[in-house]
Write an enzyme that holds these catalytic residues in place. Sequence first.
Site, PDB file in Angstrom:
ATOM      1  N   SER A  55     108.421  60.633  79.853  1.00 46.33           N
ATOM      2  CA  SER A  55     108.883  61.137  78.426  1.00 46.33           C
ATOM      3  C   SER A  55     107.998  60.701  77.487  1.00 46.33           C
ATOM      4  O   SER A  55     107.953  61.187  76.248  1.00 46.33           O
ATOM      5  CB  SER A  55     110.021  60.192  78.194  1.00 46.33           C
ATOM      6  OG  SER A  55     109.854  58.917  78.155  1.00 46.33           O
ATOM      7  N   GLN A  56     106.828  60.192  77.768  1.00 46.73           N
ATOM      8  CA  GLN A  56     105.593  59.857  76.841  1.00 46.73           C
ATOM      9  C   GLN A  56     105.101  61.199  76.292  1.00 46.73           C
ATOM     10  O   GLN A  56     104.843  61.097  75.072  1.00 46.73           O
ATOM     11  CB  GLN A  56     104.749  58.741  77.402  1.00 46.73           C
ATOM     12  CG  GLN A  56     105.232  57.441  77.498  1.00 46.73           C
ATOM     13  CD  GLN A  56     104.482  56.544  78.446  1.00 46.73           C
ATOM     14  OE1 GLN A  56     103.265  57.122  79.018  1.00 46.73           O
ATOM     15  NE2 GLN A  56     104.638  55.302  78.499  1.00 46.73           N
ATOM     16  N   GLY A  94      99.744  53.391  78.738  1.00 48.85           N
ATOM     17  CA  GLY A  94     100.063  54.935  78.784  1.00 48.85           C
ATOM     18  C   GLY A  94     100.737  55.281  77.738  1.00 48.85           C
ATOM     19  O   GLY A  94     100.587  56.458  77.263  1.00 48.85           O
ATOM     20  N   ARG A 113     104.994  43.775  85.562  1.00 44.76           N
ATOM     21  CA  ARG A 113     106.513  43.984  85.852  1.00 44.76           C
ATOM     22  C   ARG A 113     106.709  43.371  87.299  1.00 44.76           C
ATOM     23  O   ARG A 113     107.603  42.754  87.606  1.00 44.76           O
ATOM     24  CB  ARG A 113     107.046  45.193  85.725  1.00 44.76           C
ATOM     25  CG  ARG A 113     107.232  45.616  84.135  1.00 44.76           C
ATOM     26  CD  ARG A 113     108.015  46.726  84.095  1.00 44.76           C
ATOM     27  NE  ARG A 113     107.904  47.266  82.547  1.00 44.76           N
ATOM     28  CZ  ARG A 113     108.782  46.892  81.736  1.00 44.76           C
ATOM     29  NH1 ARG A 113     109.393  45.747  81.774  1.00 44.76           N
ATOM     30  NH2 ARG A 113     108.295  47.117  80.339  1.00 44.76           N
ATOM     31  N   SER A 115     114.514  59.295  81.802  1.00 48.90           N
ATOM     32  CA  SER A 115     114.127  58.261  80.782  1.00 48.90           C
ATOM     33  C   SER A 115     114.512  58.783  79.324  1.00 48.90           C
ATOM     34  O   SER A 115     113.968  58.675  78.517  1.00 48.90           O
ATOM     35  CB  SER A 115     112.674  57.869  80.897  1.00 48.90           C
ATOM     36  OG  SER A 115     112.436  57.380  82.209  1.00 48.90           O
ATOM     37  N   ASP A 140     111.868  51.208  84.543  1.00 51.86           N
ATOM     38  CA  ASP A 140     111.242  49.662  84.238  1.00 51.86           C
ATOM     39  C   ASP A 140     112.027  48.599  84.969  1.00 51.86           C
ATOM     40  O   ASP A 140     111.550  47.620  85.070  1.00 51.86           O
ATOM     41  CB  ASP A 140     110.858  49.525  82.716  1.00 51.86           C
ATOM     42  CG  ASP A 140     109.854  50.366  82.337  1.00 51.86           C
ATOM     43  OD1 ASP A 140     109.123  50.988  83.067  1.00 51.86           O
ATOM     44  OD2 ASP A 140     109.652  50.593  80.994  1.00 51.86           O
ATOM     45  N   LYS A 196     102.714  54.086  87.889  1.00 49.63           N
ATOM     46  CA  LYS A 196     102.476  53.121  86.911  1.00 49.63           C
ATOM     47  C   LYS A 196     101.278  52.331  86.987  1.00 49.63           C
ATOM     48  O   LYS A 196     100.261  52.625  87.730  1.00 49.63           O
ATOM     49  CB  LYS A 196     103.899  52.345  86.850  1.00 49.63           C
ATOM     50  CG  LYS A 196     105.219  52.920  86.543  1.00 49.63           C
ATOM     51  CD  LYS A 196     105.330  53.660  85.030  1.00 49.63           C
ATOM     52  CE  LYS A 196     106.499  54.144  84.748  1.00 49.63           C
ATOM     53  NZ  LYS A 196     106.716  54.312  83.387  1.00 49.63           N
ATOM     54  N   ARG A 218      95.989  57.795  85.805  1.00 52.73           N
ATOM     55  CA  ARG A 218      97.515  58.176  85.697  1.00 52.73           C
ATOM     56  C   ARG A 218      97.387  59.793  84.992  1.00 52.73           C
ATOM     57  O   ARG A 218      96.743  60.242  84.382  1.00 52.73           O
ATOM     58  CB  ARG A 218      98.180  57.309  84.657  1.00 52.73           C
ATOM     59  CG  ARG A 218      98.438  55.974  85.321  1.00 52.73           C
ATOM     60  CD  ARG A 218      99.050  54.903  84.560  1.00 52.73           C
ATOM     61  NE  ARG A 218     100.444  54.955  84.020  1.00 52.73           N
ATOM     62  CZ  ARG A 218     101.231  54.404  83.325  1.00 52.73           C
ATOM     63  NH1 ARG A 218     100.549  53.236  82.627  1.00 52.73           N
ATOM     64  NH2 ARG A 218     102.239  54.619  83.046  1.00 52.73           N
ATOM     65  N   LYS A 254     108.664  46.587  73.153  1.00 53.72           N
ATOM     66  CA  LYS A 254     107.156  47.151  73.193  1.00 53.72           C
ATOM     67  C   LYS A 254     107.296  48.541  72.923  1.00 53.72           C
ATOM     68  O   LYS A 254     106.482  49.002  72.136  1.00 53.72           O
ATOM     69  CB  LYS A 254     106.480  46.870  74.462  1.00 53.72           C
ATOM     70  CG  LYS A 254     105.129  47.351  74.636  1.00 53.72           C
ATOM     71  CD  LYS A 254     104.437  46.691  75.916  1.00 53.72           C
ATOM     72  CE  LYS A 254     105.164  47.300  77.175  1.00 53.72           C
ATOM     73  NZ  LYS A 254     104.587  48.552  77.730  1.00 53.72           N
TER      74      LYS A 254
END
Length: 429
Positions: free
Chosen positions: A161-162, A90, A382, A188, A309, A336, A118, A21
Amino acid sequence: MAEVIYRPARVSGSVQIPPSKSAAHRALLCAALTGAPCTVAPIDESADMYATLSGVRAMGCAADFAGGAVRIAPGKAPAGTAVVDCGESGSTLRFLIPVFAARGVEAAFVGHGRLPERPIGVYTALLPQHGVQVETAGGLPLRIRGKLQSGEYRLPGDVSSQFITGLLFALPLLEGDSEIVLTTPLESKGYIDLTLQVLRQFGVSVRETARGWAVPGGQAYRASACTVEGDWSQAAFFLSAAAVGGGPVALHGLRPDSVQGDRACIELWRRFGLAIRAENGVYIAENPRAGEPFRGLRGMRIDARQIPDMVPALAVTAAFAAGETVICNAARLRIKESDRLAAMEAALSAIGADIRGTADGLVIRGRPHLAGGRAEGCNDHRVVMALAAAGCDCAVTVTDAQSIRKSYPGFFRDFRAIGGNADVVDMGE
């Protein structure tokens, strides 16, 4: 709404791990930025992928699924304010905000589930310093207008990190050169490595520096047919199932040289005591001691800073491992799709595990068997998938089974293919 009932089973068989993903989000966005026809494959038709396709269409591209692939072609940019529905993704939200800003497109971003809550403050603080007006009441909806300007971008490396990835996509489109400077240590890192790998594939160059990254402006994304590698974060659920349910379980479709940080799952489950071997590019996981107390598994200390994750799957295996497992440096999991630390503590406690939460992790003392029972899935894909491994030992009913559509809609099918028992019950509205 739906529930899934996992029942005890000894698992054995093969599974084709779905496409990553994380890699797919990145490839789809890069393909859209080329301004030329591109094909990205394979792509799983998950809710998060549809969210990114919605964003790509809002950029003016045509984008459609066809036979497990996505074909992207240039189109006409929409007039007026672009409305970007990011679903619960996200990645979609944080990748696209600076890209729209770099193109000078006025846009409104909306989302669902926990996404509006978030963190987005990194952008609301940073973008106005570089020519972009941001309107928000603190989350979503969020509106931007104005054109992003090149320069020095200072931001933390330990929130998500996004935010960094979003800037890495956007800054090459600007006229001048830019620099990303980290103000706190990077977490990450594997996700940034993945971003840089995909950028290179589409002809964009970025140079790592002692402080972050130097990003030359005036670059153009070049069309490239893109093959999406398998998802190491999803492989973790099947390693956990093999640890509890025996195996052998053969995992196909994973790149041994992947830069995904979650490739660390192989070494982590080996440390638990799971036997894992590689044969002709296939990873085979087996626990010949699955019938013994504690299944030959042993607790350990896990620093989750680079692998957040995997924590739900790691926590389930730890619940059956002799001794104590301490998972630390995972505080970001509280923001999350659910508060994943609290969700896993509550879910595993509900089925008889010895677990307690800490400020940044979990402490788990393994038991030979769990009692089973009912656990809340917290609308978190998850959490729901992680509990499948616990179901190899005891009967577990998990709410919010439909949440797997976010990332891995075929999970129950693939779990059953290796002998797992998963009965999904539609609870209606």
